[in-house]
Design a protein around this motif. Structure first.
Motif, PDB file in Angstrom:
ATOM      1  N   LYS A  98       0.815  -1.214   0.000  1.00 33.92           N
ATOM      2  CA  LYS A  98       0.000   0.000   0.000  1.00 33.92           C
ATOM      3  C   LYS A  98       0.851   1.267   0.000  1.00 33.92           C
ATOM      4  O   LYS A  98       2.047   1.248   0.272  1.00 33.92           O
ATOM      5  N   SER A 114      -4.004   3.955   0.499  1.00 32.36           N
ATOM      6  CA  SER A 114      -4.511   3.488  -0.792  1.00 32.36           C
ATOM      7  C   SER A 114      -3.716   2.274  -1.222  1.00 32.36           C
ATOM      8  O   SER A 114      -2.594   2.045  -0.765  1.00 32.36           O
ATOM      9  N   LYS A 115      -4.293   1.477  -2.125  1.00 33.57           N
ATOM     10  CA  LYS A 115      -3.613   0.268  -2.584  1.00 33.57           C
ATOM     11  C   LYS A 115      -2.411   0.633  -3.445  1.00 33.57           C
ATOM     12  O   LYS A 115      -2.388   1.657  -4.115  1.00 33.57           O
ATOM     13  N   ASN A 117       0.446   0.601  -6.414  1.00 33.43           N
ATOM     14  CA  ASN A 117       0.570   0.442  -7.868  1.00 33.43           C
ATOM     15  C   ASN A 117      -0.750   0.604  -8.614  1.00 33.43           C
ATOM     16  O   ASN A 117      -1.051  -0.135  -9.549  1.00 33.43           O
ATOM     17  N   LYS A 118      -1.542   1.579  -8.209  1.00 33.10           N
ATOM     18  CA  LYS A 118      -2.768   1.875  -8.945  1.00 33.10           C
ATOM     19  C   LYS A 118      -2.477   2.743 -10.168  1.00 33.10           C
ATOM     20  O   LYS A 118      -3.308   2.852 -11.062  1.00 33.10           O
ATOM     21  N   THR A 119      -1.310   3.371 -10.188  1.00 28.17           N
ATOM     22  CA  THR A 119      -0.964   4.250 -11.299  1.00 28.17           C
ATOM     23  C   THR A 119      -0.740   3.436 -12.575  1.00 28.17           C
ATOM     24  O   THR A 119       0.017   2.469 -12.586  1.00 28.17           O
ATOM     25  N   LYS A 120      -1.413   3.823 -13.650  1.00 29.85           N
ATOM     26  CA  LYS A 120      -1.250   3.163 -14.944  1.00 29.85           C
ATOM     27  C   LYS A 120      -0.301   3.998 -15.811  1.00 29.85           C
ATOM     28  O   LYS A 120      -0.657   5.068 -16.264  1.00 29.85           O
TER      29      LYS A 120
END
Length: 232
Positions: A98, A114-115, A117-120
């Motif tokens: 996280k 926040s979780k 590696n949500k970034t694309k």
């Protein structure tokens, strides 16, 4: 421990990477990209953010990013604005699961979770040298709220695969290498010192002091505060 540093001419000291990279620290400064800026008042305050420095400490398991608290104590409008645009008062912690953002606001501390590696990211073959480090370009899009309307904000990152740590300024991560330069709008965070350690000499402490909430809970709180302020 190997210490790599570059100065205004952006030339790093030559070194060898034969030792294991167990931990590293990167010191960042910031500057404003003045190209195509028509607001002269904004340009005049550009020197204030450059007084600041930020440090990233990273290993394979976790990383921490915060200001070095070197900003002047001047209470001018320029210095206040510089603190805002550089995220001076906040810090970022990430581990393999996280991201945590520690937000200091109105004498209160919030730990926003926040979780990971949500970034694309969109990765390009385009490359450039930052000192002696070969870096590659990556971009992503974030959405920012401006007066009730969501607007796209492009993020440009230059990451170095040679420095194989999943970390960067402001909690940005998810690339196969440390981000040595990050541009958000007109604000550029750029590395001016890299220290590679063969041992974990600096302990990274996970933030625990503050009210813990999710990103959605924090966004809802900010919206409520904004509505109350508007009503007042």
């Amino acid at each position: 421990m190997i210490k790599l540093k570059y100065f205004i001419c952006l030339v790093f000291l030559q070194t060898s990477f034969t030792i294991a990279q167990k931990q590293l620290s990167v010191t960042y400064s910031i500057k404003i990209n003045n190209e195509n800026i028509s607001n002269q008042r904004f340009i005049k305050i550009k020197q204030s953010p450059e007084k600041q420095e930020f440090k990233l400490i990273a290993n394979k398991l976790e990383n921490f990013y915060a200001s070095e608290k070197k900003m002047t104590k001047d209470n001018t409008m320029a210095d206040k604005l510089a603190k805002i645009i550089s995220d001076y008062n906040n810090s970022y912690y990430s581990n393999n699961e996280k991201n945590l953002k520690v937000i200091n606001m109105q004498s209160k501390t919030f730990i926003v979770s926040s979780k990971k590696n949500k970034t694309k990211w969109k990765v390009f073959k385009e490359s450039k040298k930052i000192g002696n480090f070969l870096c590659f370009k990556a971009t992503t899009i974030t959405y920012v709220n401006s007066q009730g309307e969501e607007k796209q904000n492009q993020i440009i990152a230059w990451y170095c695969p040679e420095l194989n740590f999943n970390a960067g300024p402001l909690g940005y991560n998810g690339l196969p290498g440390v981000i040595l330069e990050l541009q958000i709008g007109k604000i550029i965070y750029y590395a001016n010192e890299v220290i590679i350690e063969s041992e974990k000499l600096t302990k990274i402490i996970k933030p625990t002091k503050g009210e813990i909430m999710t990103q959605k809970e924090f966004d809802d709180l900010m919206l409520k505060l904004k509505e109350n302020r508007n009503q007042f």
